[in-house]
Write an enzyme that holds these catalytic residues in place. Structure first.
Site, PDB file in Angstrom:
ATOM      1  N   GLU A 315      -7.922 -14.920 101.378  1.00 46.83           N
ATOM      2  CA  GLU A 315      -8.954 -15.786 101.989  1.00 46.83           C
ATOM      3  C   GLU A 315      -9.979 -16.196 100.927  1.00 46.83           C
ATOM      4  O   GLU A 315     -11.186 -16.114 101.132  1.00 46.83           O
ATOM      5  CB  GLU A 315      -9.653 -15.059 103.148  1.00 46.83           C
ATOM      6  CG  GLU A 315      -8.703 -14.574 104.221  1.00 46.83           C
ATOM      7  CD  GLU A 315      -9.402 -13.830 105.347  1.00 46.83           C
ATOM      8  OE1 GLU A 315      -9.108 -14.098 106.520  1.00 46.83           O
ATOM      9  OE2 GLU A 315     -10.253 -12.965 105.036  1.00 46.83           O
ATOM     10  N   CYS A 411     -13.926 -12.875 113.816  1.00 45.31           N
ATOM     11  CA  CYS A 411     -15.210 -13.012 113.126  1.00 45.31           C
ATOM     12  C   CYS A 411     -15.823 -14.396 113.316  1.00 45.31           C
ATOM     13  O   CYS A 411     -17.039 -14.533 113.416  1.00 45.31           O
ATOM     14  CB  CYS A 411     -15.047 -12.707 111.641  1.00 45.31           C
ATOM     15  SG  CYS A 411     -13.736 -13.651 110.834  1.00 45.31           S
TER      16      CYS A 411
END
Length: 645
Positions: A315, A411
């Site tokens: 990521e 998230c």
């Protein structure tokens, strides 16, 4: 170099805006209740959360096993923070009562020594603080600190604040120069500690934030040594090189880091805290480190939408100019983090370069992460989608063509709630002699020097009116003028009580400074044209060579197959094209400005390869705001379009 003054809080500003008020209303009326049900496992057909039940088990109120990610507590923290901000927008006694009940459960889950983390309380109490790299105890603590401060500021209630002071004191008792020299695997606690410091006035929390920041990179191999010492891993077979010091930004001390590397969210959360601390302490060296990292991101490693973190692998940031469109990661949380970073940089220096990026993120890379109905979410925000490939084939599975209802790692949804409900805190700053308007949003602001009422047609029209109701007579009003606005254009006009102002003479680093003795009812009008702009990428961005993207105002546009037929990649925008802005009044996109233009579709033979040159056919092309894509079923999407001479 020092922060300009006290930050403006959400309680001082009420958003009254044609664009953002509806979005805040949706967050409060739809998204917060929906997420509350998800966190309580009351929504069928979406990934199980169990986050609130984890706290109940840790508090001794339920029996059962921990479920979810090791950092599942952070979903509750971000939801609570969003609730706190929402109460300043729209008071809700019932919601506040349920939040109070949740806080009571959290308080009961706290251990006698101040420790708070449901995973290790329930599942592995013997492994507390042994795996800072992977298990994110400090990350969860940071988010709960932010929630505690937000709830205290919104309601005046101190219960969660005291809980997190105890947790912060527990952290301070364990980590430091003469203690364990640990650092968080996922930066966030540094932001939470700075907010806790500001809410309580206790210097020890700021000092702890500085320790975590400055300790990072002193021993680049800290996490590898930690792994060897404990002899176990949380995630099993680790997919990344344990000696990769760039992934967790430990490759150099923060003052020497000159490239944005590694996990994008972790990196920019760290940069946010660095900028906050730099401004708070007047730390010029730290500010310059922030500027270096900022410049690398926005000039070499950012998508036109504001997305950052171009690779799924970790990521993470990739290399300079490596910005693939159909494989983009561009996590929603990373764009939200850039909003945080930009605002902290603005608190130090009113530079339109920061405000421009904050605006770009708010109108594009963040809100693209949520469905227009508020019930589905993107974790990843690609700039090109091909049905049958995107979301399905190896290398593209992360780039989903439609938003899911929830995530096992959730998230982003809760992060969006807290950002949109706290929007008021990003609109102003106030120094000893100047009031800074950073965003051209309709609002009512009750500041120290003045009350200001802003009427705005932005982002669809360049028409903003400020009405002044001063508390002090003399001060400077500094209004951010977006970087794409040309001061010399005839359509760029600023009037004070009907009299034109020389825009160029009063413009400095993207802010128009109006210094005068203000009186009740003074009126400032900011007017500018908003033509469609063609944007071209640096030719080092190999995916965008020969392509053009369209923007109008702060909005990035994209092309979907539902409007343009099959094979969007076959469309061409002529160099001479003059896109027309058209208001959409029907369907799911109603209330948005679309773009219509004459273009071409390239037609080829049915052969896979041919010596016959494709021929062009005239076509009417339609572009929609990027943030609205994937609201009408699965279909193609592209931001960057081929241009035809």
């Amino acid at each position: 170099m020092k922060k300009a003054g006290d930050e403006v809080t959400v309680k001082q500003v009420q958003i009254r805006d044609g664009f953002w008020s509806e979005m805040q209303k949706r967050m409060i009326d739809v998204v917060i209740p929906f997420q509350e049900k998800v966190l309580n496992d009351e929504v069928e057909g979406v990934a199980k959360s169990h986050a609130i039940e984890n706290f109940r088990i840790a508090a001794g109120l339920s029996e059962g096993e921990f479920y979810g990610m090791v950092f599942q507590d952070s979903d509750v923290a971000k939801w609570l923070e969003g609730v706190a901000y929402s109460l300043t927008v729209k008071p809700d006694a019932g919601l506040e009562k349920r939040a109070d009940e949740m806080i009571e459960i959290i308080a009961r889950a706290q251990q006698e020594d101040g420790y708070l983390n449901t995973y290790f309380t329930i599942k592995e109490p013997e492994h507390r603080w042994q795996n800072l790299e992977e298990c994110h105890e400090l990350y969860c603590a940071g988010h709960m600190m932010e929630a505690a401060v937000a709830y205290y500021q919104a309601t005046g209630k101190t219960k969660l604040l005291h809980v997190m002071e105890r947790m912060a004191d527990h952290i301070i008792s364990r980590f430091g120069e003469d203690k364990e020299r640990g650092i968080p695997g996922h930066q966030e606690v540094e932001i939470g500690l700075m907010k806790l410091y500001r809410a309580t006035g206790k210097e020890k929390y700021k000092k702890m934030a500085r320790f975590f920041l400055e300790e990072r990179g002193k021993n680049p191999d800290y996490f590898y040594e930690e792994k060897v010492k404990r002899g176990w891993r949380h995630w099993g077979q680790y997919t990344l090189d344990p000696l990769d010091t760039k992934y967790a930004q430990t490759y150099k001390p923060i003052y020497e880091q000159d490239k944005a590397v590694g996990h994008a969210v972790r990196a920019v959360y760290m940069y946010t805290a660095m900028a906050d601390l730099a401004g708070e302490d007047g730390d010029e060296r730290l500010y310059q480190a922030c500027r270096t990292l900022w410049n690398n991101i926005v000039n070499q490693r950012m998508y036109i939408t504001g997305g950052i973190g171009s690779t799924m692998e970790g990521e993470a940031f990739s290399e300079d100019y490596d910005l693939p469109n159909d494989m983009a990661y561009a996590e929603t949380c990373a764009s939200i983090a850039m909003v945080f970073f930009a605002k902290q940089m603005l608190e130090i220096e009113a530079d339109g370069a920061y405000a421009d990026i904050m605006e770009r993120e708010l109108y594009n890379g963040t809100i693209s992460g949520i469905q227009l109905d508020g019930k589905r979410y993107f974790y990843v925000n690609p700039l090109e989608i091909q049905p049958g490939v995107s979301g399905k084939i190896f290398g593209y599975r992360h780039a989903l063509p439609e938003r899911p209802g929830w995530y096992e790692c959730a998230c982003c949804p809760t992060n969006l709630v807290r950002m949109v409900t706290s929007l008021a805190s990003y609109t102003w700053s106030e120094s000893a002699d100047t009031v800074y308007s950073h965003l051209l949003i309709g609002q009512e602001a009750d500041l120290k020097k003045t009350r200001i009422f802003v009427e705005s047609s932005y982002p669809w029209e360049g028409k903003i009116v400020y009405q002044i109701s001063p508390k002090e007579t003399e001060f400077t009003l500094a209004i951010h003028i977006p970087g794409y606005v040309k001061p010399k254009d005839k359509g760029t006009i600023v009037k004070v009580n009907g009299e034109a102002v020389d825009v160029e003479a009063y413009l400095k680093k993207g802010y128009l400074y109006l210094e005068r003795a203000w009186k009740e009812g003074d009126r400032v009008e900011v007017l500018f044209d908003m033509p469609v702009r063609k944007v071209f990428a640096n030719q080092k961005v190999r995916d965008d060579a020969g392509c053009v993207a369209l923007m109008r105002g702060p909005i990035v546009y994209c092309f979907e197959g539902v409007d343009n037929g099959m094979d969007v990649q076959s469309l061409r925008i002529p160099e001479t094209a003059e896109p027309e802005a058209v208001w959409c009044e029907e369907g799911v996109l109603a209330g948005n400005m679309l773009l219509k233009m004459e273009g071409y579709r390239m037609k080829s033979t049915d052969a896979l390869y041919s010596e016959e040159r494709p021929v062009k056919e005239k076509a009417v092309l339609t572009a929609i705001p990027y943030y609205t894509w994937a609201n009408r079923g699965e279909n193609q999407m592209r931001v960057w379009m081929h241009e035809l001479a």
